[in-house]
Write a protein that holds these residues in place. Sequence first.
Motif, short mmCIF file in Angstrom:
data_model
loop_
_atom_site.label_atom_id
_atom_site.label_comp_id
_atom_site.label_asym_id
_atom_site.label_seq_id
_atom_site.Cartn_x
_atom_site.Cartn_y
_atom_site.Cartn_z
N LEU A 118 -8.21 -0.20 -4.29
CA LEU A 118 -7.32 -0.25 -5.44
C LEU A 118 -5.86 -0.03 -5.05
O LEU A 118 -4.94 -0.52 -5.71
N THR A 119 -5.64 0.72 -3.99
CA THR A 119 -4.27 0.97 -3.53
C THR A 119 -3.86 0.04 -2.39
O THR A 119 -2.75 0.13 -1.89
N GLN A 120 -4.78 -0.82 -1.95
CA GLN A 120 -4.56 -1.79 -0.87
C GLN A 120 -4.24 -1.12 0.46
O GLN A 120 -3.53 -1.69 1.29
N ALA A 121 -4.77 0.08 0.66
CA ALA A 121 -4.52 0.83 1.89
C ALA A 121 -5.60 0.53 2.93
O ALA A 121 -6.78 0.74 2.68
N ALA A 180 0.83 -1.20 0.00
CA ALA A 180 0.00 0.00 0.00
C ALA A 180 0.86 1.25 0.00
O ALA A 180 0.57 2.23 -0.71
N ILE A 181 1.93 1.26 0.79
CA ILE A 181 2.82 2.42 0.85
C ILE A 181 3.46 2.65 -0.51
O ILE A 181 3.52 3.79 -1.02
N GLU A 182 3.93 1.58 -1.14
CA GLU A 182 4.60 1.69 -2.43
C GLU A 182 3.69 2.33 -3.47
O GLU A 182 4.13 3.14 -4.29
N LEU A 188 -11.23 12.39 -7.66
CA LEU A 188 -10.28 11.81 -6.71
C LEU A 188 -8.93 12.47 -6.92
O LEU A 188 -8.32 12.36 -7.99
N LEU A 189 -8.45 13.17 -5.91
CA LEU A 189 -7.17 13.86 -6.02
C LEU A 189 -6.01 13.05 -5.48
O LEU A 189 -4.92 13.06 -6.03
N GLU A 190 -6.24 12.35 -4.37
CA GLU A 190 -5.11 11.68 -3.72
C GLU A 190 -5.61 10.59 -2.79
O GLU A 190 -6.70 10.68 -2.23
N VAL A 191 -4.80 9.54 -2.66
CA VAL A 191 -4.99 8.52 -1.64
C VAL A 191 -3.71 8.51 -0.82
O VAL A 191 -2.66 8.06 -1.30
N ASN A 192 -3.77 9.03 0.39
CA ASN A 192 -2.58 9.17 1.22
C ASN A 192 -2.54 8.03 2.24
O ASN A 192 -3.38 7.97 3.14
N ALA A 193 -1.57 7.11 2.08
CA ALA A 193 -1.46 5.97 2.98
C ALA A 193 -0.63 6.27 4.23
O ALA A 193 -0.42 5.39 5.07
N VAL A 194 -0.16 7.51 4.34
CA VAL A 194 0.45 7.98 5.60
C VAL A 194 -0.30 9.28 5.94
O VAL A 194 0.26 10.37 5.92
N PRO A 195 -1.59 9.15 6.24
CA PRO A 195 -2.43 10.35 6.33
C PRO A 195 -2.23 11.13 7.63
O PRO A 195 -2.03 10.55 8.70
N GLY A 196 -2.30 12.45 7.51
CA GLY A 196 -2.37 13.28 8.69
C GLY A 196 -3.81 13.34 9.17
O GLY A 196 -4.74 13.22 8.37
N LEU A 203 -10.39 3.61 7.76
CA LEU A 203 -9.63 2.61 8.51
C LEU A 203 -10.37 1.28 8.42
O LEU A 203 -11.53 1.19 8.84
N ASN A 204 -9.72 0.29 7.85
CA ASN A 204 -10.27 -1.06 7.76
C ASN A 204 -11.67 -1.07 7.13
O ASN A 204 -12.60 -1.71 7.62
N GLY A 205 -11.83 -0.33 6.05
CA GLY A 205 -13.08 -0.36 5.31
C GLY A 205 -14.21 0.44 5.91
O GLY A 205 -15.36 0.33 5.46
#
Length: 307
Positions: free
Chosen positions: A245-248, A102-104, A267-275, A200-202
């Motif tokens: 789709l991003t497995q996050a 997901a991070i990658e 959709l602008l962004e999928v942030n897997a290290v979200p603030g 978080l978790n769906g």
Amino acid sequence: MRIAILGNQGSWYCRELQQAAEARGHSSCTLEFHDLAAWLPVLSTEQFSSYDAEECQIDLNQFDALIIRTMPPGSLEQVIFRMDLLGRLEQAGVTVFNTPRAIECAVDKYLTTSRLSAAGLPVPATAVCESSEAAMQRFEDLGGDVVVKPLFGSEGRGIFRISDPDLAYRSFRTLERTQAVIYLQRYIPHPGYDLRILILNGSVVGAIRRHNQTDFRTNISRQGRAEAYSPTESEVQLALRACELTQAEFAGVDLLTPVEAPETRYLLEVNAVPGWRGLQSATNVNVAALVIEYLEQKRNNAGVSQP
């Protein structure tokens, strides 16, 4: 559990996670990416470690979970090594959150946008190239008004808008000389806000509307203002599909409403290290506590008993 948090020392997010972990009886510490190392002794199990300021070695194999709280810039070799090490740690039995896969994907704007687009989800028209000539051609194709973004980056850093052809050419030439990838998106006029849905978790943890009347970037880190928001079912489904789709498992999904089509969401962004500082202040949701509780569930589901 023994929890390691990969982040910046002194980070508000790391402190929140450590406090939440300790409140539930877990031990935790904060580590930084540049201190990580791997050791492969002959005919023995691979060992992972971190070195603190006093060069004391911390055994990463001892941790039950590792929370990724940052992905700092680095050379190609450094980024590859970090991702490889996270993957090897996961294979060694450490719960890495989010997963390295997901991070990658999520840290790479091109890969994320490409996957979303291929699945038929609405993303802004986007061009990605290395040469200034190709960028200038796409600049015209994108209407002569674009947002330039670094391929890796977050919190609005390094993002700028260009609508002047001469300035565009000079900017693209500079990026080309620095061997950067040129990532362009059509600028979408919007009403001065976007939406951030935290998943978080769906499930939806919370959502905010981020306002900024002086900057097209609405990030809270750019003096954006957050207010609690109740997303529609279609917005929630869009965010959930983007995470799939991003497995996050844990992500901040950003949606934009164009002025020209108010019923549409890009959709602008999928942030897997979200603030989540702005979201927490607007919704009073203790996000760090939910993250720790979810990690407990993951370890339990993996057959590891909790204290």
